[in-house]
Enzyme design. Structure first.
Site, PDB file in Angstrom:
ATOM      1  N   LYS A   1       0.846  -1.209   0.000  1.00 11.88           N
ATOM      2  CA  LYS A   1       0.000   0.000   0.000  1.00 11.88           C
ATOM      3  C   LYS A   1       0.877   1.254   0.000  1.00 11.88           C
ATOM      4  O   LYS A   1       0.618   2.211  -0.736  1.00 11.88           O
ATOM      5  CB  LYS A   1      -0.925   0.000   1.228  1.00 11.88           C
ATOM      6  CG  LYS A   1      -2.051  -1.015   1.139  1.00 11.88           C
ATOM      7  CD  LYS A   1      -2.834  -1.133   2.447  1.00 11.88           C
ATOM      8  CE  LYS A   1      -3.844  -2.282   2.358  1.00 11.88           C
ATOM      9  NZ  LYS A   1      -4.608  -2.491   3.598  1.00 11.88           N
TER      10      LYS A   1
ATOM     11  N   ASP B   1     -11.368   2.660   4.552  1.00 13.18           N
ATOM     12  CA  ASP B   1     -11.624   1.222   4.399  1.00 13.18           C
ATOM     13  C   ASP B   1     -13.125   0.934   4.293  1.00 13.18           C
ATOM     14  O   ASP B   1     -13.516  -0.180   3.946  1.00 13.18           O
ATOM     15  CB  ASP B   1     -11.063   0.450   5.602  1.00 13.18           C
ATOM     16  CG  ASP B   1      -9.735  -0.241   5.293  1.00 13.18           C
ATOM     17  OD1 ASP B   1      -9.500  -0.564   4.118  1.00 13.18           O
ATOM     18  OD2 ASP B   1      -8.954  -0.458   6.233  1.00 13.18           O
TER      19      ASP B   1
ATOM     20  N   GLN C   1      -4.892  -1.753   9.892  1.00 10.00           N
ATOM     21  CA  GLN C   1      -4.694  -3.025   9.186  1.00 10.00           C
ATOM     22  C   GLN C   1      -5.234  -4.182  10.031  1.00 10.00           C
ATOM     23  O   GLN C   1      -4.941  -4.286  11.222  1.00 10.00           O
ATOM     24  CB  GLN C   1      -3.199  -3.215   8.880  1.00 10.00           C
ATOM     25  CG  GLN C   1      -2.880  -4.391   7.978  1.00 10.00           C
ATOM     26  CD  GLN C   1      -3.464  -4.267   6.571  1.00 10.00           C
ATOM     27  OE1 GLN C   1      -3.637  -3.173   6.053  1.00 10.00           O
ATOM     28  NE2 GLN C   1      -3.782  -5.393   5.950  1.00 10.00           N
TER      29      GLN C   1
HETATM   30  N1  GUN Z   1      -6.699  -6.971   5.925  1.00 10.88           N
HETATM   31  C1  GUN Z   1      -6.974  -7.647   4.793  1.00 10.88           C
HETATM   32  N2  GUN Z   1      -7.585  -6.830   3.908  1.00 10.88           N
HETATM   33  C2  GUN Z   1      -7.695  -5.624   4.491  1.00 10.88           C
HETATM   34  C3  GUN Z   1      -8.241  -4.373   4.070  1.00 10.88           C
HETATM   35  O1  GUN Z   1      -8.769  -4.201   2.967  1.00 10.88           O
HETATM   36  N3  GUN Z   1      -8.147  -3.363   4.975  1.00 10.88           N
HETATM   37  C4  GUN Z   1      -7.600  -3.539   6.206  1.00 10.88           C
HETATM   38  N4  GUN Z   1      -7.583  -2.491   7.028  1.00 10.88           N
HETATM   39  N5  GUN Z   1      -7.101  -4.672   6.622  1.00 10.88           N
HETATM   40  C5  GUN Z   1      -7.142  -5.717   5.764  1.00 10.88           C
END
Ligand code: GUN
Length: 282
Positions: A50, A117, A94
């Site tokens: 990311k 998110d 996350q």
């Molecule tokens: N863990 C796996 N996919 C995601 C996501 O799209 N966002 C977040 N915050 N954690 C994740």
């Protein structure tokens, strides 16, 4: 029949190019705060990806990497600090979090206007009501774009989603329902799952079980979306047995190179949208 491969890498690159252009015209870079607690192996890789993708399009990230043992009150305090910081446009925590932390309490502390998110109940609730949330979760958003690239009209389609998670299954089901699909969500307690998946015009596998879905699970001509990222014999594979289904499906996303790059592209898009939301002309 050999299934068309849906190229998520290509579509994601086109989205990132468009975002990069828009960001280059802004007076300052939009900023995403990434909160990571602990050292979960997959999470470290996702977060690094990311950050890298953000930097490539001129979007700033700030990583708050906390100890595995961090307390809930410290994490909530950090979220309050990010909520109040006008330089921070988007906040993600996350997942998964270490077990002693209450995921819902933590997600619910993020300002809905910074919840890029799309996990906050305000945003999920607005989506459920078929109203406009501030943000929609990145993976389901990416999946909708991939599906529409091979099937522009979704009204009336039978959609089966394997997996009922907050991150994928639930918001995706709502998005599909809002597009007039007939939606079935299956999960670990579902009985006779193949009877359901064999009715799917569009089948989405998001259960985290390596190569679970085989040819005999499918309606011939189905569109297959594979959200899984599993490690098997030192190889990355999805939740669908790619080679086995290739002659039965009409289209399929590969792993890697399907849903994964779209998730990141949509997170970046949400962060740019957050910037615009917070910098609206009066
Ligand atoms: N863990 C796996 N996919 C995601 C996501 O799209 N966002 C977040 N915050 N954690 C994740």
């Amino acid at each position: 029949m050999t299934a068309q491969i849906i190229d998520g890498r290509l579509i994601a690159a086109q989205i990132r190019d468009s975002l990069k252009q828009q960001i280059s015209a802004l007076p300052r870079a939009p900023k995403l705060a990434i909160i990571l607690a602990g050292n979960d192996y997959s999470s470290l890789i996702y977060v690094r990806n990311k950050q890298k993708a953000a930097a490539q399009i001129g979007l700033e990230t700030q990583l708050f990497h906390l100890e595995e043992t961090t307390s809930e009150s410290d994490l909530l305090q950090l979220i309050d600090q990010c909520n109040a910081d006008s330089q921070i446009n988007g906040i993600i925590v996350q997942l998964p979090l270490p077990e002693h932390l209450n995921t819902h309490r933590i997600i619910n502390r993020i300002l809905p206007q910074k919840d890029v998110d799309g996990f906050h109940p305000y945003n999920t609730g607005m989506l459920q009501n078929n109203e406009k949330p501030y943000f929609i979760a990145a993976t389901p958003l990416g999946i909708m774009t991939l599906v529409k690239s091979v099937c522009p009209i979704l009204s009336g389609k039978n959609v089966v989603i394997i997996g009922a998670s907050l991150i994928v299954g639930r918001p995706l089901a709502t998005l599909m329902l809002n597009q007039e699909c007939t939606v079935t969500i299956t999960h670990i307690h579902t009985q006779n799952i193949k009877e359901l998946t064999r009715k799917a015009d569009i089948l989405v596998a998001a259960c985290g079980v390596a190569e679970l879905v085989k040819r005999d699970w499918l309606k011939p001509g189905a569109i297959l979306i594979d959200v899984g990222i599993n490690r098997q014999n030192d190889k990355i594979c999805g939740d669908i047995d790619f080679d086995d289904v290739l002659s039965t499906a009409s289209a399929i996303t590969p792993v890697p190179g399907g849903v994964g790059p779209m998730t990141i592209a949509m997170l970046l898009k949400n962060t740019l949208d957050a910037y615009f939301l917070q910098n609206k002309p009066l």
